[in-house]
Write an enzyme that holds these catalytic residues in place. Sequence first.
Site, PDB file in Angstrom:
ATOM      1  N   THR A 254      -3.711 -52.380  17.084  1.00 30.84           N
ATOM      2  CA  THR A 254      -3.774 -52.896  15.712  1.00 30.84           C
ATOM      3  C   THR A 254      -2.394 -52.920  15.048  1.00 30.84           C
ATOM      4  OG1 THR A 254      -4.283 -50.647  15.000  1.00 30.84           O
ATOM      5  CG2 THR A 254      -6.154 -52.138  15.291  1.00 30.84           C
ATOM      6  N   GLY A 255      -1.359 -52.412  15.717  1.00 31.00           N
ATOM      7  CA  GLY A 255      -0.042 -52.296  15.099  1.00 31.00           C
ATOM      8  C   GLY A 255       0.797 -53.559  15.227  1.00 31.00           C
TER       9      GLY A 255
ATOM     10  N   ARG B  78      -8.879 -44.285  12.818  1.00 33.68           N
ATOM     11  CA  ARG B  78      -8.851 -45.095  11.582  1.00 33.68           C
ATOM     12  C   ARG B  78      -9.284 -46.532  11.820  1.00 33.68           C
ATOM     13  NH1 ARG B  78      -4.161 -42.150  11.245  1.00 33.68           N
ATOM     14  NH2 ARG B  78      -3.014 -43.746  12.390  1.00 33.68           N
ATOM     15  N   SER B  79      -8.822 -47.123  12.928  1.00 32.35           N
ATOM     16  CA  SER B  79      -9.103 -48.551  13.167  1.00 32.35           C
ATOM     17  C   SER B  79     -10.232 -48.777  14.159  1.00 32.35           C
ATOM     18  CB  SER B  79      -7.862 -49.261  13.705  1.00 32.35           C
ATOM     19  OG  SER B  79      -6.864 -49.265  12.755  1.00 32.35           O
TER      20      SER B  79
ATOM     21  N   CYS C 299      14.378 -51.614  20.852  1.00 36.60           N
ATOM     22  CA  CYS C 299      14.591 -53.053  20.654  1.00 36.60           C
ATOM     23  C   CYS C 299      16.070 -53.433  20.522  1.00 36.60           C
ATOM     24  CB  CYS C 299      13.831 -53.527  19.419  1.00 36.60           C
ATOM     25  SG  CYS C 299      13.940 -52.416  18.012  1.00 36.60           S
TER      26      CYS C 299
ATOM     27  N   SER D  80      10.306 -55.248  10.356  1.00 42.14           N
ATOM     28  CA  SER D  80       9.154 -55.169  11.268  1.00 42.14           C
ATOM     29  C   SER D  80       9.383 -54.130  12.361  1.00 42.14           C
ATOM     30  CB  SER D  80       8.837 -56.537  11.885  1.00 42.14           C
ATOM     31  OG  SER D  80       9.948 -57.030  12.569  1.00 42.14           O
TER      32      SER D  80
ATOM     33  N   VAL E 168       3.573 -54.070  16.907  1.00 39.13           N
ATOM     34  CA  VAL E 168       3.934 -54.351  18.303  1.00 39.13           C
ATOM     35  C   VAL E 168       2.683 -54.695  19.117  1.00 39.13           C
ATOM     36  CG1 VAL E 168       4.925 -53.392  20.423  1.00 39.13           C
ATOM     37  CG2 VAL E 168       5.992 -52.879  18.215  1.00 39.13           C
TER      38      VAL E 168
ATOM     39  N   ARG F  21      19.430 -51.273   8.192  1.00 37.24           N
ATOM     40  CA  ARG F  21      18.188 -52.010   7.911  1.00 37.24           C
ATOM     41  C   ARG F  21      18.451 -53.042   6.826  1.00 37.24           C
ATOM     42  NH1 ARG F  21      14.135 -51.629  11.198  1.00 37.24           N
ATOM     43  NH2 ARG F  21      13.830 -49.400  10.899  1.00 37.24           N
TER      44      ARG F  21
ATOM     45  N   HIS G  30      16.219 -58.972  14.861  1.00 31.38           N
ATOM     46  CA  HIS G  30      17.375 -58.078  14.722  1.00 31.38           C
ATOM     47  C   HIS G  30      18.642 -58.866  15.079  1.00 31.38           C
ATOM     48  CE1 HIS G  30      14.731 -54.811  14.099  1.00 31.38           C
ATOM     49  NE2 HIS G  30      14.974 -54.058  15.144  1.00 31.38           N
TER      50      HIS G  30
HETATM   51  P1  NAP Z   1       2.498 -49.764  13.412  1.00 33.91           P
HETATM   52  O1  NAP Z   1       2.473 -51.181  12.997  1.00 33.91           O
HETATM   53  O2  NAP Z   1       2.551 -48.713  12.380  1.00 33.91           O
HETATM   54  O3  NAP Z   1       1.229 -49.512  14.374  1.00 33.91           O
HETATM   55  C1  NAP Z   1       0.946 -48.249  14.912  1.00 33.91           C
HETATM   56  C2  NAP Z   1      -0.165 -48.371  15.921  1.00 33.91           C
HETATM   57  O4  NAP Z   1      -0.356 -47.091  16.549  1.00 33.91           O
HETATM   58  C3  NAP Z   1      -1.503 -48.747  15.295  1.00 33.91           C
HETATM   59  O5  NAP Z   1      -2.246 -49.524  16.222  1.00 33.91           O
HETATM   60  C4  NAP Z   1      -2.146 -47.382  15.100  1.00 33.91           C
HETATM   61  O6  NAP Z   1      -3.560 -47.447  15.035  1.00 33.91           O
HETATM   62  C5  NAP Z   1      -1.728 -46.705  16.380  1.00 33.91           C
HETATM   63  N1  NAP Z   1      -1.838 -45.254  16.273  1.00 33.91           N
HETATM   64  C6  NAP Z   1      -1.305 -44.463  15.328  1.00 33.91           C
HETATM   65  N2  NAP Z   1      -1.676 -43.186  15.538  1.00 33.91           N
HETATM   66  C7  NAP Z   1      -2.462 -43.186  16.632  1.00 33.91           C
HETATM   67  C8  NAP Z   1      -3.166 -42.185  17.343  1.00 33.91           C
HETATM   68  N3  NAP Z   1      -3.114 -40.902  16.983  1.00 33.91           N
HETATM   69  N4  NAP Z   1      -3.876 -42.550  18.442  1.00 33.91           N
HETATM   70  C9  NAP Z   1      -3.944 -43.840  18.826  1.00 33.91           C
HETATM   71  N5  NAP Z   1      -3.305 -44.838  18.191  1.00 33.91           N
HETATM   72  C10 NAP Z   1      -2.570 -44.508  17.100  1.00 33.91           C
HETATM   73  O7  NAP Z   1       3.747 -49.474  14.350  1.00 33.91           O
HETATM   74  P2  NAP Z   1       4.463 -50.443  15.407  1.00 33.91           P
HETATM   75  O8  NAP Z   1       5.605 -51.100  14.760  1.00 33.91           O
HETATM   76  O9  NAP Z   1       3.451 -51.272  16.101  1.00 33.91           O
HETATM   77  O10 NAP Z   1       5.089 -49.378  16.402  1.00 33.91           O
HETATM   78  C11 NAP Z   1       4.296 -48.488  17.127  1.00 33.91           C
HETATM   79  C12 NAP Z   1       5.224 -47.661  18.033  1.00 33.91           C
HETATM   80  O11 NAP Z   1       5.828 -48.544  18.971  1.00 33.91           O
HETATM   81  C13 NAP Z   1       6.392 -46.986  17.299  1.00 33.91           C
HETATM   82  O12 NAP Z   1       6.020 -45.725  16.793  1.00 33.91           O
HETATM   83  C14 NAP Z   1       7.424 -46.904  18.363  1.00 33.91           C
HETATM   84  O13 NAP Z   1       7.249 -45.724  19.124  1.00 33.91           O
HETATM   85  C15 NAP Z   1       7.144 -48.110  19.232  1.00 33.91           C
HETATM   86  N6  NAP Z   1       8.079 -49.196  18.894  1.00 33.91           N
HETATM   87  C16 NAP Z   1       9.007 -49.495  19.789  1.00 33.91           C
HETATM   88  C17 NAP Z   1       9.927 -50.458  19.525  1.00 33.91           C
HETATM   89  C18 NAP Z   1      11.008 -50.708  20.483  1.00 33.91           C
HETATM   90  O14 NAP Z   1      12.127 -50.677  20.048  1.00 33.91           O
HETATM   91  N7  NAP Z   1      10.738 -50.975  21.738  1.00 33.91           N
HETATM   92  C19 NAP Z   1       9.906 -51.171  18.344  1.00 33.91           C
HETATM   93  C20 NAP Z   1       8.926 -50.877  17.421  1.00 33.91           C
HETATM   94  C21 NAP Z   1       8.005 -49.882  17.727  1.00 33.91           C
HETATM   95  P3  NAP Z   1      -4.331 -47.428  13.621  1.00 33.91           P
HETATM   96  O15 NAP Z   1      -4.527 -48.871  13.247  1.00 33.91           O
HETATM   97  O16 NAP Z   1      -5.627 -46.763  13.981  1.00 33.91           O
HETATM   98  O17 NAP Z   1      -3.514 -46.666  12.655  1.00 33.91           O
HETATM   99  O1  3JN Z   2      13.427 -49.527  13.524  1.00 29.80           O
HETATM  100  C1  3JN Z   2      13.505 -50.369  14.418  1.00 29.80           C
HETATM  101  O2  3JN Z   2      13.944 -51.503  14.201  1.00 29.80           O
HETATM  102  C2  3JN Z   2      13.057 -50.034  15.782  1.00 29.80           C
HETATM  103  C3  3JN Z   2      12.206 -48.835  15.767  1.00 29.80           C
HETATM  104  C4  3JN Z   2      11.753 -48.274  16.859  1.00 29.80           C
HETATM  105  C5  3JN Z   2      10.968 -47.054  16.800  1.00 29.80           C
HETATM  106  C6  3JN Z   2      10.258 -46.729  15.634  1.00 29.80           C
HETATM  107  C7  3JN Z   2       9.554 -45.539  15.561  1.00 29.80           C
HETATM  108  C8  3JN Z   2       9.539 -44.664  16.620  1.00 29.80           C
HETATM  109  C9  3JN Z   2      10.933 -46.203  17.884  1.00 29.80           C
HETATM  110  C10 3JN Z   2      11.622 -46.588  19.141  1.00 29.80           C
HETATM  111  O3  3JN Z   2      11.066 -47.413  19.859  1.00 29.80           O
HETATM  112  O4  3JN Z   2      12.686 -46.088  19.472  1.00 29.80           O
HETATM  113  C11 3JN Z   2      10.236 -44.992  17.789  1.00 29.80           C
HETATM  114  C12 3JN Z   2      10.215 -44.028  18.905  1.00 29.80           C
HETATM  115  O5  3JN Z   2       9.359 -44.158  19.761  1.00 29.80           O
HETATM  116  O6  3JN Z   2      11.058 -43.125  18.920  1.00 29.80           O
END
Ligand code: NAP
Ligand code: 3JN
Length: 352
Positions: free
Chosen positions: A15-16, A43-44, A132, A162, A18, A245, A252
């Site tokens: 649901t997030g 939650r979702s 990213c 984002s 990504v 940011r 980005h």
């Molecule tokens: P987001 O929009 O806040 O979405 C978070 C997602 O994680 C939602 O689907 C949420 O579900 C789920 N979640 C939260 N807590 C959970 C739990 N305890 N168990 C199962 N699912 C849970 O965040 P996002 O931007 O998609 O990013 C999510 C994660 O991806 C980040 O924390 C980071 O680690 C990683 N990320 C990586 C990159 C990268 O650079 N490669 C970039 C962005 C993010 P609900 O709808 O139920 O809350």
């Molecule tokens: O802020 C951004 O543009 C990228 C964010 C990535 C991110 C956000 C929350 C937690 C990460 C990541 O992928 O490094 C994490 C994390 O998993 O540490």
Amino acid sequence: MGEARGLNVAVVGATGAVGQQMLRTLENRNYPVKELKLLSSARSAGTKITFKGEEYTVQEAKPESFEGVDIALFSAGGSVSKALAPEAVKRGAIVVDNTSAFRMDENVPLVVPEVNEEDLRKHNGIIANPNCSTIQMVVALEPIRKQYGLNKVVVSTYQAVSGAGAAAIQELKDQARALINNEEFTPQILPVGSDKKKYQIAFNAVPQIDKFQDNGFTFEEMKMVNETKKIMHMPELKVAATCVRLPVETGHSESVYIEIGQDGVEASDIQSLLDGAPGVILQDNPAEQVYPMPAHSVGKNEVFVGRIRKDLDEEKGFHMWVVSDNLLKGAAWNSVQIAESLLRMELVKERA
Ligand code: NAP
Ligand code: 3JN
């Protein structure tokens, strides 16, 4: 449900910001999904999401969710990955993890297919998707490293909201509206949900992404330093980053200064090298005002490079501007690309 042949795929964090892009990317690439599980927090749970015209119900992610799963794409934060990725592996799944939980673990390959796809062969169940900002930079650097060597990288990023999740996108929109209408607002999310202070992001630039370390760099900056060295197999590479940011929704941008290993190279040589390099689109024609911009990168899988210039003082120094959709090449597309590589390299097999 799903196709006759294919893999059983789970998306954790479906649901997030990504997770949603992962689903769209699996659809667009026509990845052979036999059965699909959409997982989130409680939650979702119960939310309906459509994939390839069929409606799926999101379930709460639990260890048992991974029974019968071949590939699990995780993007639900580091603590979820730490708790559930080993459970998925125990049940026979290969995990592609988008969080920083395992990126620097020496038993976990950290992969950008254009750079180090072969590292996938060393996986022990978990494969890490880099940050990213790191991904788009190394796609642009790798052809240069191969041809001319690489000694030093100094990068400043201009990161979209984002990257900080769905709630941060909403915060930018709400603040922009409030400021234009002369209304009061209280910053709630950015720069970092878990840090003490929150700052305005609309019409602003915030030089903090993730929390600060004792060395004065933020965790985001140190991810760029450490991950770049690991992916490029260059522990000796000098890397420094400043991550900022901006009030951009998606895409980005990075100003990258490099020092290569040879004299006598011109900007036109670097342009020719990057023109058509894997995953790169060159957009570099100052006379026609052609250069990459985040708004034009949205929805595209490639890394866009322009503004390539030779430094005025340093013979081995070059500057360039690197832009990509942070939710696609920076996250969802890189993960699905890894899943495609696993199939092509026969590291995973489709079910009949
Ligand atoms: P987001 O929009 O806040 O979405 C978070 C997602 O994680 C939602 O689907 C949420 O579900 C789920 N979640 C939260 N807590 C959970 C739990 N305890 N168990 C199962 N699912 C849970 O965040 P996002 O931007 O998609 O990013 C999510 C994660 O991806 C980040 O924390 C980071 O680690 C990683 N990320 C990586 C990159 C990268 O650079 N490669 C970039 C962005 C993010 P609900 O709808 O139920 O809350
Ligand atoms: O802020 C951004 O543009 C990228 C964010 C990535 C991110 C956000 C929350 C937690 C990460 C990541 O992928 O490094 C994490 C994390 O998993 O540490």
